[in-house]
Design a protein around this motif. Structure first.
Motif, short mmCIF file in Angstrom:
data_model
loop_
_atom_site.label_atom_id
_atom_site.label_comp_id
_atom_site.label_asym_id
_atom_site.label_seq_id
_atom_site.Cartn_x
_atom_site.Cartn_y
_atom_site.Cartn_z
N ALA A 140 0.86 -1.19 0.00
CA ALA A 140 0.00 0.00 0.00
C ALA A 140 0.89 1.24 0.00
CB ALA A 140 -0.93 -0.02 1.20
N ASP A 141 1.44 1.57 -1.16
CA ASP A 141 2.43 2.64 -1.25
C ASP A 141 1.88 3.98 -0.77
OD1 ASP A 141 4.60 1.11 -2.49
OD2 ASP A 141 3.28 1.00 -4.23
N SER A 142 0.68 4.35 -1.21
CA SER A 142 0.14 5.67 -0.86
C SER A 142 -0.30 5.74 0.60
CB SER A 142 -1.01 6.05 -1.79
OG SER A 142 -2.03 5.07 -1.78
N ARG A 143 -0.36 4.61 1.29
CA ARG A 143 -0.63 4.59 2.73
C ARG A 143 0.66 4.51 3.55
NH1 ARG A 143 -5.71 3.78 4.82
NH2 ARG A 143 -7.40 3.26 3.36
N GLY A 144 1.80 4.55 2.87
CA GLY A 144 3.06 4.44 3.58
C GLY A 144 3.40 3.04 4.03
N ARG A 145 2.73 2.03 3.40
CA ARG A 145 2.97 0.61 3.76
C ARG A 145 3.35 -0.16 2.51
NH1 ARG A 145 0.94 -0.40 8.95
NH2 ARG A 145 2.18 -2.28 8.72
N GLY A 146 4.32 0.37 1.77
CA GLY A 146 4.66 -0.20 0.47
C GLY A 146 5.81 -1.18 0.46
N THR A 147 6.40 -1.49 1.63
CA THR A 147 7.57 -2.38 1.64
C THR A 147 7.39 -3.51 2.65
OG1 THR A 147 8.67 -0.90 3.24
CG2 THR A 147 9.16 -0.56 0.89
N PRO A 148 6.45 -4.43 2.40
CA PRO A 148 6.26 -5.55 3.33
C PRO A 148 7.53 -6.38 3.44
CG PRO A 148 5.10 -5.93 1.26
CD PRO A 148 5.57 -4.51 1.23
N PRO A 149 7.83 -6.89 4.64
CA PRO A 149 9.11 -7.56 4.87
C PRO A 149 9.33 -8.83 4.06
CG PRO A 149 7.66 -7.76 6.78
CD PRO A 149 7.03 -6.76 5.87
N ASP A 150 8.27 -9.46 3.58
CA ASP A 150 8.46 -10.65 2.75
C ASP A 150 9.14 -10.30 1.43
OD1 ASP A 150 7.37 -12.86 4.20
OD2 ASP A 150 5.41 -11.97 3.94
N LEU A 151 9.00 -9.06 0.97
CA LEU A 151 9.49 -8.66 -0.35
C LEU A 151 10.58 -7.60 -0.29
CD1 LEU A 151 6.00 -8.40 -2.11
CD2 LEU A 151 7.54 -10.37 -2.05
N TYR A 152 10.76 -6.98 0.87
CA TYR A 152 11.72 -5.90 1.00
C TYR A 152 12.58 -6.10 2.24
CZ TYR A 152 9.08 -3.41 -2.58
OH TYR A 152 8.47 -3.06 -3.76
N GLY A 153 13.82 -5.63 2.15
CA GLY A 153 14.72 -5.69 3.30
C GLY A 153 14.52 -4.50 4.22
N ASN A 154 15.39 -4.41 5.23
CA ASN A 154 15.26 -3.35 6.22
C ASN A 154 15.42 -1.95 5.62
OD1 ASN A 154 14.83 -5.19 8.29
ND2 ASN A 154 17.03 -5.41 8.72
N GLY A 155 16.21 -1.84 4.57
CA GLY A 155 16.44 -0.54 3.95
C GLY A 155 15.38 -0.14 2.93
#
Length: 387
Positions: A140-155
């Motif tokens: 949910a990029d426009s909600r500020g939740r666009g980097t879920p940990p399953d698909l994105y690292g800490n950075g």
């Protein structure tokens, strides 16, 4: 000023059939969507295979209309408890400025329950324990939740190809069952990792910003849908083998970005854009090499690597569908399907390999596109038999 017409839709069917095109092009401003208690049984039919297309149409509708969802009491209870198991409805509760009412519940309580389910959706992780045949990961990029940990690292950067491979190896092996050999699981996970990485990287790079380069301000949503489905296996006259059902793994990726054409040429698609030009641009988006006569205006674009994706699907005897703008293309390498656009066996570079070319989903065997209703973003669906 004329009063805006009220559009009425019933999920899931009205976001899959032709009625969607006929109504949405009117640019009406209010849409009422019913989520019936029969939703789960309705999705058990073949319509479930079009769920990612329904998601893309829902995202398109959110650009044209104010949406009010009317939920049946029982389906609301099921979805709000486990939203990641219902991809289309997970996107519904992620939409910004949508209104929700639940049968037998006051508006304030319904709003609070939707918000709780939304937070639960953003916290949930991919499950590899056969808990469900369907899962969705929503960015949910426009909600500020666009980097879920399953698909994105800490950075906030996408996970590496090796991590995709490890995740998919576990998912595929467990979805296929205990008689799925280790060597086969390794082959599948590696090939699927190629497909997933190429497709999701394309969405991450081009599916979350406006043409201005700024983040999508409202309903900027991307995601991955994972499913176990059944496919029809054709009969074989030569051996007397009868038609049967076979298990398959479906992986779909969607976004609400500008779409391939607008992203590539940095301008919105208009009705007077020739369809064959859009078809050519879509292929230029999918390829890494230079396309004569078409200039890519995106900095650092390297293409999705259509040849690599098709080669992996040839190995897996799978299929792919691509829906963006007015284009709906596909390729299939499934057992029993006719194979088109293949390099000849005498080719010096890629003998017997697939040419990086989509076919039209309506006419199946031709590369001349059929016009479909204009949708935002893109959706790509990959299907791979498990045996």
């Amino acid at each position: 000023m004329a009063e805006p017409r009220l559009l009425a839709f019933r999920l899931p069917f009205d976001l899959v059939g032709e009625r969607f095109e006929r109504d949405v092009v009117l640019h009406d401003t209010t849409a009422e969507i019913t989520v019936p208690d029969s939703f789960e049984s309705d999705m058990a039919d073949d319509v479930a295979r079009s769920e990612v297309l329904a998601i893309q149409r829902l995202l398109t509708l959110s650009r044209h209309a104010d949406i009010h969802f009317r939920w049946g009491a029982q389906i609301a209870k099921r979805v709000l408890a486990s939203p990641s198991l219902f991809p289309l409805l997970a996107v519904a509760i992620t939409l910004e400025d949508a209104h929700h009412s639940i049968e037998g519940m006051d508006v304030e309580q319904a709003s609070a329950d939707i918000e709780t389910a939304r937070r639960r959706l953003f916290k949930q992780r991919l499950k590899t324990d056969m808990f469900s045949d369907t899962q969705v990961v929503v960015c949910a990029d426009s909600r500020g939740r666009g980097t879920p940990p399953d698909l994105y690292g800490n950075g906030g950067r996408m996970i590496a190809r090796d991590d995709f491979e490890s995740l998919l190896e576990e998912l595929v092996a467990l979805q296929a069952g205990t008689d799925f050999s280790t060597s086969t699981a390794v082959k599948w996970s590696s090939a699927l990792a190629t497909v997933v990485s190429e497709l999701f990287e394309n969405s991450d790079t081009h599916g979350k910003t406006e043409l201005s380069g700024l983040p999508i301000r409202k309903n900027g949503i991307r995601g991955i849908v994972l499913k176990r489905i059944e496919l029809d296996k054709p009969a074989k006259k030569a051996t007397g083998e009868e038609a049967a059902k076979i298990d398959a793994f479906e992986l779909s990726i969607f976004d609400s970005g500008p779409g391939f054409f607008a992203s590539f040429l940095r301008k919105p698609i208009q009705d007077d854009v020739p369809l064959d030009l859009e078809w050519k641009v879509v292929h230029a988006c999918l390829e890494r090499h230079y396309e004569p006569g078409i200039t890519d205006l995106r900095p650092g674009h390297r293409g999705m690597g259509l040849y690599e994706v098709l080669r992996a699907l040839q190995l897996l005897r799978g299929a792919i569908e691509v829906r963006t703008g007015r284009i709906f293309g596909y390729r299939t390498f499934m057992e029993g399907d006719l194979k088109f656009k293949m390099e000849p066996a005498t080719s010096l570079t890629r003998p017997g390999m697939p040419k990086p070319q989509l076919l039209d989903v309506e006419r199946r065997i031709v590369t001349v596109p059929t016009r479909h209703e204009l949708l935002v973003g893109s959706s790509i669906r990959v299907i791979v038999p498990l045996h």
